[in-house]
Motif scaffolding. Structure first.
Motif, PDB file in Angstrom:
ATOM      1  N   PRO A  80     -14.474 -28.520 -65.164  1.00  0.00           N
ATOM      2  CA  PRO A  80     -15.889 -28.446 -65.521  1.00  0.00           C
ATOM      3  C   PRO A  80     -16.234 -29.148 -66.828  1.00  0.00           C
ATOM      4  N   GLY A  81     -15.218 -29.596 -67.568  1.00  0.00           N
ATOM      5  CA  GLY A  81     -15.467 -30.182 -68.880  1.00  0.00           C
ATOM      6  C   GLY A  81     -15.495 -29.094 -69.947  1.00  0.00           C
ATOM      7  N   ARG A  91     -18.541 -23.214 -78.401  1.00  0.00           N
ATOM      8  CA  ARG A  91     -18.530 -24.523 -79.060  1.00  0.00           C
ATOM      9  C   ARG A  91     -18.576 -25.676 -78.067  1.00  0.00           C
ATOM     10  N   GLY A  92     -18.460 -25.385 -76.781  1.00  0.00           N
ATOM     11  CA  GLY A  92     -18.463 -26.438 -75.770  1.00  0.00           C
ATOM     12  C   GLY A  92     -19.767 -27.220 -75.792  1.00  0.00           C
ATOM     13  N   VAL A  93     -19.683 -28.459 -75.342  1.00  0.00           N
ATOM     14  CA  VAL A  93     -20.845 -29.351 -75.371  1.00  0.00           C
ATOM     15  C   VAL A  93     -21.601 -29.379 -74.043  1.00  0.00           C
ATOM     16  N   ARG A  94     -21.103 -28.652 -73.054  1.00  0.00           N
ATOM     17  CA  ARG A  94     -21.750 -28.627 -71.744  1.00  0.00           C
ATOM     18  C   ARG A  94     -22.276 -27.223 -71.446  1.00  0.00           C
ATOM     19  N   THR A  95     -23.339 -27.176 -70.669  1.00  0.00           N
ATOM     20  CA  THR A  95     -23.885 -25.889 -70.245  1.00  0.00           C
ATOM     21  C   THR A  95     -23.080 -25.382 -69.047  1.00  0.00           C
ATOM     22  N   PRO A  96     -23.143 -24.089 -68.766  1.00  0.00           N
ATOM     23  CA  PRO A  96     -22.489 -23.583 -67.560  1.00  0.00           C
ATOM     24  C   PRO A  96     -22.998 -24.285 -66.299  1.00  0.00           C
ATOM     25  N   GLN A  98     -24.026 -27.390 -66.022  1.00  0.00           N
ATOM     26  CA  GLN A  98     -23.382 -28.704 -65.944  1.00  0.00           C
ATOM     27  C   GLN A  98     -21.926 -28.566 -65.499  1.00  0.00           C
ATOM     28  N   GLY A  99     -21.249 -27.568 -66.026  1.00  0.00           N
ATOM     29  CA  GLY A  99     -19.857 -27.349 -65.656  1.00  0.00           C
ATOM     30  C   GLY A  99     -19.681 -26.952 -64.202  1.00  0.00           C
ATOM     31  N   ALA A 100     -20.663 -26.257 -63.648  1.00  0.00           N
ATOM     32  CA  ALA A 100     -20.579 -25.798 -62.263  1.00  0.00           C
ATOM     33  C   ALA A 100     -20.822 -26.908 -61.245  1.00  0.00           C
ATOM     34  N   ALA A 101     -21.411 -28.003 -61.661  1.00  0.00           N
ATOM     35  CA  ALA A 101     -21.797 -29.066 -60.720  1.00  0.00           C
ATOM     36  C   ALA A 101     -20.620 -29.580 -59.897  1.00  0.00           C
ATOM     37  N   VAL A 102     -19.477 -29.806 -60.513  1.00  0.00           N
ATOM     38  CA  VAL A 102     -18.327 -30.333 -59.775  1.00  0.00           C
ATOM     39  C   VAL A 102     -17.806 -29.301 -58.778  1.00  0.00           C
ATOM     40  N   ALA A 103     -17.830 -28.033 -59.149  1.00  0.00           N
ATOM     41  CA  ALA A 103     -17.371 -26.983 -58.233  1.00  0.00           C
ATOM     42  C   ALA A 103     -18.300 -26.887 -57.024  1.00  0.00           C
ATOM     43  N   ILE A 104     -19.589 -26.989 -57.269  1.00  0.00           N
ATOM     44  CA  ILE A 104     -20.558 -26.943 -56.165  1.00  0.00           C
ATOM     45  C   ILE A 104     -20.349 -28.121 -55.229  1.00  0.00           C
ATOM     46  N   ARG A 105     -20.118 -29.294 -55.800  1.00  0.00           N
ATOM     47  CA  ARG A 105     -19.873 -30.479 -54.969  1.00  0.00           C
ATOM     48  C   ARG A 105     -18.643 -30.286 -54.089  1.00  0.00           C
ATOM     49  N   LEU A 106     -17.574 -29.744 -54.665  1.00  0.00           N
ATOM     50  CA  LEU A 106     -16.339 -29.536 -53.898  1.00  0.00           C
ATOM     51  C   LEU A 106     -16.485 -28.410 -52.878  1.00  0.00           C
ATOM     52  N   ALA A 107     -17.275 -27.402 -53.197  1.00  0.00           N
ATOM     53  CA  ALA A 107     -17.468 -26.276 -52.278  1.00  0.00           C
ATOM     54  C   ALA A 107     -18.335 -26.654 -51.084  1.00  0.00           C
ATOM     55  N   THR A 108     -19.047 -27.757 -51.192  1.00  0.00           N
ATOM     56  CA  THR A 108     -19.947 -28.172 -50.109  1.00  0.00           C
ATOM     57  C   THR A 108     -19.521 -29.504 -49.480  1.00  0.00           C
ATOM     58  N   LEU A 109     -18.251 -29.840 -49.607  1.00  0.00           N
ATOM     59  CA  LEU A 109     -17.731 -31.075 -49.015  1.00  0.00           C
ATOM     60  C   LEU A 109     -17.879 -31.057 -47.490  1.00  0.00           C
ATOM     61  N   PRO A 110     -18.054 -32.228 -46.891  1.00  0.00           N
ATOM     62  CA  PRO A 110     -18.022 -32.289 -45.429  1.00  0.00           C
ATOM     63  C   PRO A 110     -16.598 -32.025 -44.933  1.00  0.00           C
TER      64      PRO A 110
END
Length: 127
Positions: A80-81, A91-96, A98-110
């Motif tokens: 998630p970065g 201290r992270g530079v990304r929001t939750p 933003q971090g969740a976007a890659v997981a959502i993409r992988l969870a909805t793969l064809p």
């Protein structure tokens, strides 16, 4: 890591009956042995527990992908970065989100999507 193994084993019977089963393990770029051994690569502070635990998680994804080959269950690891969380004192530079976007993409793969991979927003993370 025992938790990831136990939960995955517990839900596999249900996932095998699902129309589009996906498993997404939340990993970290610090679990990449390639990144850890690349001179000059910034992988954050040295950690005797966190980094190896993520490397183990990545290896677990590979083993499950081999076990589940030929089924419709896809399993991948997501980085998630550097997300602002309790773990890093926010201290992270990304929001939750933003971090969740890659997981959502992988969870909805064809159904013909990749399996046994390690991904971040920019694409594949080297092992």
């Amino acid at each position: 890591m025992i938790g990831a193994l136990r939960v995955t084993n517990a839900v596999l019977p249900m996932l095998r009956r699902s129309a589009a089963p996906r498993i997404v393990m939340m990993s970290s770029g610090v679990g990449s042995l390639t990144r850890q051994t690349t001179p000059g690569a910034d992988t954050g502070p040295i950690s005797g527990a966190y980094s190896p635990s993520k490397t183990f998680l990545n290896a677990l994804v590979v083993q499950y992908a081999k076990e589940l080959a030929g089924t419709n269950v896809l399993i991948n690891a997501a980085c998630p970065g550097y997300v602002a969380t309790d773990l890093n004192g926010f201290r992270g530079v990304r929001t939750p989100e933003q971090g969740a976007a890659v997981a959502i993409r992988l969870a909805t793969l064809p159904d013909d999507g990749p399996t046994g991979g390690f991904f971040e927003d920019a694409g594949v993370v080297p092992w």
